[in-house]
Scaffold this active site. Structure first.
Site, PDB file in Angstrom:
ATOM      1  N   LYS A 147      22.198  62.934 -56.170  1.00  0.00           N
ATOM      2  CA  LYS A 147      21.807  61.685 -55.577  1.00  0.00           C
ATOM      3  C   LYS A 147      20.604  61.884 -54.392  1.00  0.00           C
ATOM      4  O   LYS A 147      20.430  62.935 -53.979  1.00  0.00           O
ATOM      5  CB  LYS A 147      23.204  61.158 -54.603  1.00  0.00           C
ATOM      6  CG  LYS A 147      22.950  59.810 -54.136  1.00  0.00           C
ATOM      7  CD  LYS A 147      24.269  59.608 -53.558  1.00  0.00           C
ATOM      8  CE  LYS A 147      24.266  58.134 -52.798  1.00  0.00           C
ATOM      9  NZ  LYS A 147      25.573  57.859 -52.105  1.00  0.00           N
ATOM     10  N   SER A 166      27.002  53.416 -53.570  1.00  0.00           N
ATOM     11  CA  SER A 166      25.581  53.602 -53.459  1.00  0.00           C
ATOM     12  C   SER A 166      25.198  54.642 -54.274  1.00  0.00           C
ATOM     13  O   SER A 166      23.933  54.800 -54.593  1.00  0.00           O
ATOM     14  CB  SER A 166      25.259  54.019 -52.090  1.00  0.00           C
ATOM     15  OG  SER A 166      25.929  55.440 -51.676  1.00  0.00           O
ATOM     16  N   SER A 176      31.313  54.929 -52.596  1.00  0.00           N
ATOM     17  CA  SER A 176      30.052  55.026 -53.316  1.00  0.00           C
ATOM     18  C   SER A 176      30.126  56.172 -54.352  1.00  0.00           C
ATOM     19  O   SER A 176      29.005  56.145 -54.949  1.00  0.00           O
ATOM     20  CB  SER A 176      29.106  55.074 -52.120  1.00  0.00           C
ATOM     21  OG  SER A 176      28.804  54.430 -51.540  1.00  0.00           O
TER      22      SER A 176
END
Length: 546
Positions: A143, A216, A240
């Site tokens: 990420k 996210s 997330s």
């Protein structure tokens, strides 16, 4: 709608626009011409793009076979000498390039660097006849806000985009265990949306381009769903990891906080301790979650970060007892959409018929109050830092960024106000623990979100995941094998809405819009009972899919 229109990024002033275009141009230049899809295909994408990597002709049959494997199988084949690290990262890297062109899931693509790293691992294996660690040669996607030395990353705003000088704790440990890095993935502005839109653009759900891959960690979920990665690293402060995995039909775990390393990450509220986020795997199989966690625990990360709790993963032997499962059809605030209700009802019926499970109805404990507390805890400064970061980059605030800092939940607290808020949090945690004890369940089975993957910019109710962040309970999400079907998942007469949030959620439902969206469920266990969450999930999934 064209691919470009679907993936349009955040806007800002003229200077911002020019600089963002340079970021996008840099990313696009990293995708080699040999891996480019035909423009006619990109301009006329089907709603479900998951079949494109296998049909576009850019991958060999051997590469397609490799990318069908989960992380556990990849590691095993490399350890037996049946597959090289170079072959693995090349296959997943090529598929990642294809995935990005149809979902806009990446922020950095550096396959050449990954191949060089893999070559070193292969040379070690040939020389020593053994692997350097349990993840030797495994390609892992990362990420955006988790730093990799020399690669691009950001803390959720254009003003924070940078090339990282060093690995963070997580990537340093993964590297020492043999993992290979080759891509970084998109996340939303603020890193606090269950959506995925940043200065790089908006990421799309590969099963239905009109829907969100979640957030996210939405770039990760889209990439893993496209099999451009078999294991990615995401973070979870309100859902997330779990929500994007659920949106894209994947496996993922939000571990108990402070059990896996997060030191050195890019963030804009360092020192804020109202809620501690967690970090964990997003993957294509249940066993991969255990592989990741056991490998990280084996590296003894608490010796690096003294803030971590030195725990080991312990899975109970559920063959010796009945698993007591509390089923929560809804949280008393928002009723899930028909596809999610169908999955929960199917699960309940099958679990009730199973001899090794005891099923009880789980009545939620004041989830409305808990959601109000955690929303206040996210931004104890009233959102000042968000506005500062946006102003520094000349970046416009996105609708979900504005929503997450909106009153009445979010306000600027002085020290005494923060103490009172933290006391509310701690009192709620104690009350929830007492309530769980009275319910006497091993795990709770519930929705990870009040629906399947949602329409873009509509994810405004997080409590199906965020409540467990508030009490710091580990949660595992897994695919049921079911998908939203307009012919089956017709609107139901549910009576009057339970709350304004429920009324809003009902207004979003149209059976035709959600066609093809995967349906996942969530298994939750008590704090530090991560092994019970994983073991319970394995039992429940086996029964549901039998």
């Amino acid at each position: 709608m064209s691919f470009r229109e679907r993936t349009q990024g955040a806007t800002g002033n003229e200077s911002y626009t020019v600089k963002v275009q340079a970021l996008k141009d840099r990313l696009e230049s990293q995708i080699p011409s040999s891996l480019r899809l035909e423009p006619s295909l990109v301009d006329n994408l089907p709603l479900d793009v998951t079949g494109i990597p296998a049909s576009c002709g850019l991958l060999t049959s051997a590469e397609l076979a490799i990318t069908e494997l989960d992380a556990t199988a990849i590691c095993a084949k490399i350890a037996r000498g049946e597959l090289t690290a170079v072959e693995a990262v090349t296959a997943f890297g090529k598929r990642a390039a294809i995935a990005h062109q149809v979902t806009a899931c990446l922020t950095d693509f550096f396959l050449d660097e990954g191949i060089q790293q893999a070559k070193g691992l292969d040379e070690y294996y040939q020389r020593e006849g053994k692997v350097i660690g349990p993840l030797h040669g495994l390609p892992i996607s990362i990420k955006d806000h988790i730093p990799i030395k020399g690669r691009w990353g950001s803390g959720g705003f254009f003003s924070m985009v940078e090339q990282s000088v060093e690995d963070c704790d997580m990537t340093a440990i993964l590297r020492s265990l043999g993992a290979v890095f080759y891509v970084k993935t998109n996340q939303p502005q603020t890193i606090m949306h269950l959506e995925c839109q940043s200065c790089y653009g908006r990421t799309l759900n590969p099963y239905n381009l009109n829907l969100s891959p979640g957030g996210s960690s939405g770039g990760e979920s889209a990439l893993v769903a496209m099999k451009g990665s078999c294991m990615g690293v995401g973070t979870d402060g309100g859902g997330s990891i779990r929500e994007p995995c659920a949106n894209c039909g994947l496996y993922g775990i939000r571990p108990t906080s402070k059990t896996l390393p997060m030191g050195g990450g890019l963030w804009y509220q360092h020192g804020q301790d109202g809620i501690h986020p967690s970090i964990g795997p997003m993957c294509s199989s249940a066993r991969d979650m255990r592989l990741f966690i056991e490998a990280l625990h084996g590296a003894r990360p608490s010796l690096i970060d003294p803030d971590l709790i030195p725990v080991q993963l312990s899975l109970p032997d559920l063959s010796q007892k009945k698993l007591r499962v509390g089923i929560m059809l809804h949280d008393g605030v928002v009723m899930p959409h028909p596809p999610m209700l169908r999955a929960l009802e199917v699960a309940r019926a099958k679990l009730q018929a199973a001899p090794n499970v005891e099923v009880v109805d789980y009545v939620p404990y004041q989830h409305d109050e808990g959601y109000s507390i955690i929303r206040a805890l996210y931004y104890e400064d009233g959102g000042k830092t968000i506005h500062q970061m946006l102003a520094e980059g000349g970046e416009d605030i996105l609708p979900l960024s504005e929503w997450i800092i909106s009153p009445p939940y979010v306000k600027d607290h002085d020290a005494i106000g923060m103490w009172k808020l933290h006391d509310q949090r701690d009192s709620f945690r104690r009350a929830y623990s007492d309530y769980w004890n009275r319910q006497g369940v091993d795990v709770v089975l519930c929705a990870p979100y009040p629906g399947t993957a949602g329409r873009h910019d509509t994810a405004k109710y997080w409590a199906y995941t965020a409540i467990w962040n508030l009490v710091d309970y580990p949660g595992v999400v897994f695919p049921t094998g079911l998908k939203a079907d307009p012919a089956v998942d017709v609107a139901r007469d549910l009576g009057s809405p339970m709350s304004p949030a429920d009324e809003y959620n009902r207004s979003l439902y149209d059976p035709e819009i959600f066609v093809g969206a995967p349906i996942n469920l969530q298994v939750v266990a008590r704090r530090f009972n991560d092994g019970m969450a994983l073991a319970g999930q394995a039992v429940i999934e086996q029964i549901i899919k039998a």
